[in-house]
Design a protein around this motif. Structure first.
Motif, PDB file in Angstrom:
ATOM      1  N   TYR A   1       0.928  -1.271   0.076  1.00 31.86           N
ATOM      2  CA  TYR A   1       0.117   0.157  -0.025  1.00 31.86           C
ATOM      3  C   TYR A   1       0.768   1.294   0.086  1.00 31.86           C
ATOM      4  N   GLN A   2       2.084   1.194   0.460  1.00 38.18           N
ATOM      5  CA  GLN A   2       2.837   2.544   0.963  1.00 38.18           C
ATOM      6  C   GLN A   2       4.069   2.431   0.178  1.00 38.18           C
ATOM      7  N   CYS A   3       4.618   1.572  -0.424  1.00 31.85           N
ATOM      8  CA  CYS A   3       5.819   1.341  -1.130  1.00 31.85           C
ATOM      9  C   CYS A   3       5.879   1.437  -2.446  1.00 31.85           C
ATOM     10  N   MET A   4       4.899   0.324  -2.987  1.00 29.45           N
ATOM     11  CA  MET A   4       4.667   0.116  -4.405  1.00 29.45           C
ATOM     12  C   MET A   4       3.700   1.414  -4.911  1.00 29.45           C
ATOM     13  N   HIS A   5       3.973   1.673  -6.105  1.00 29.76           N
ATOM     14  CA  HIS A   5       3.321   2.879  -7.055  1.00 29.76           C
ATOM     15  C   HIS A   5       1.983   2.271  -7.353  1.00 29.76           C
ATOM     16  N   GLY A   6       0.963   3.221  -7.411  1.00 26.83           N
ATOM     17  CA  GLY A   6      -0.346   2.770  -8.202  1.00 26.83           C
ATOM     18  C   GLY A   6      -0.225   2.442  -9.554  1.00 26.83           C
ATOM     19  N   PHE A   7      -1.288   1.373  -9.900  1.00 25.57           N
ATOM     20  CA  PHE A   7      -1.241   1.275 -11.073  1.00 25.57           C
ATOM     21  C   PHE A   7      -1.452   2.101 -12.152  1.00 25.57           C
TER      22      PHE A   7
END
Length: 268
Positions: free
Chosen positions: A184-190
């Motif tokens: 939720y907080q490290c990966m970038h959104g699609f």
């Protein structure tokens, strides 16, 4: 005051590889003196520096068909092996990226303090991947759970909601920046996750990996169950995904680029 770190392991899902790496990350990121205790049903293969103690007894039938990790209720008894006073619990599959000392000085030492749960932003919900509590403080929760485990699980669904709402004296939450959720907080959104490597947020001390995603998945990248595949292979694989991998939308938006900073920290 000695800083007391604890973890718990049962069965074969994790084992020595995770426990030894967790100890090594703690040792690199804490100011002595400290202790590291693993409550486990199998101490084979663990580093000699680890204090291995038997799983605390809890003679109940664990809930079924619930997502919460209810065996953690073993830690809520009147005693906890040979330990007394405040202990900091850490999940086996998290990654330590900064100094842990502040987790022991934050707030009242008699308070139950949890990481924040970003999956429920409109609910003041703690996350038991990282939480501090005084030994014996959660006994009323264990007694309530023992009386009817399935009913408690049905009402609260996750053990962290049960702790958040029922801890004696209420709970406090660690600062948001200290503990971050990888997905939720490290990966970038699609679709940015297709092209940008997950980031390590500034001020983050611990990255948690709930939901079946582990550090090794982030290191290799791709998709949980198809680690190491390229973006093109991932897109082509949308038609071959199995039922457990969910909808095409869920499958596509969860692609992870290989994340080297996880590998830098998640090691012995």
């Amino acid at each position: 005051m000695k800083k007391q770190i604890i973890c718990i392991n049962w069965g074969t899902k994790y084992g020595p590889r995770f426990i030894n790496r967790l100890y090594a990350m703690v040792a690199r990121n804490i100011t002595p003196p400290f202790s590291f205790t693993c409550f486990t049903d199998n101490a084979d293969g663990l580093r000699p520096e680890i204090d291995c103690q038997p799983l605390p007894p809890l003679d109940v039938t664990m809930p079924v068909n619930t997502k919460g990790i209810w065996p953690k209720a073993r830690l809520w008894g009147p005693t906890l092996g040979t330990l007394t006073g405040p202990v900091l619990f850490l999940d086996l599959d998290l990654v330590i990226t900064g100094n842990l000392d502040d987790f022991f000085t934050f707030g009242d030492p008699d308070q139950v303090v949890l990481a924040r749960n970003p999956a429920k932003p409109f609910e003041r919900l703690g996350q038991t991947s990282v939480f501090r509590f005084p030994v014996g403080k959660l006994l009323p929760l264990q007694e309530k759970f023992r009386a009817d485990p399935q009913a408690v699980a049905d009402e609260y669904r996750f053990e962290q909601r049960f702790v958040t709402r029922n801890a004696p004296g209420g709970i406090d939450l660690f600062p948001k920046a200290w503990v971050r959720h990888f997905r939720y907080q490290c990966m970038h959104g699609f679709p940015l996750n297709w092209f940008l490597t997950p980031r390590l947020p500034k001020g983050c001390k611990i990255v948690i990996f709930p939901g079946g995603l582990h550090p090794e998945h982030a290191i290799r990248g791709g998709w949980h169950g198809r680690e190491g595949i390229s973006l093109w292979q991932h897109i082509k694989g949308v038609r071959q995904r199995n039922h457990a991998q969910g909808s095409a939308w869920r499958y596509l938006r969860h692609f992870i680029r290989p994340t080297s900073w996880v590998e830098d920290h998640w090691r012995e």
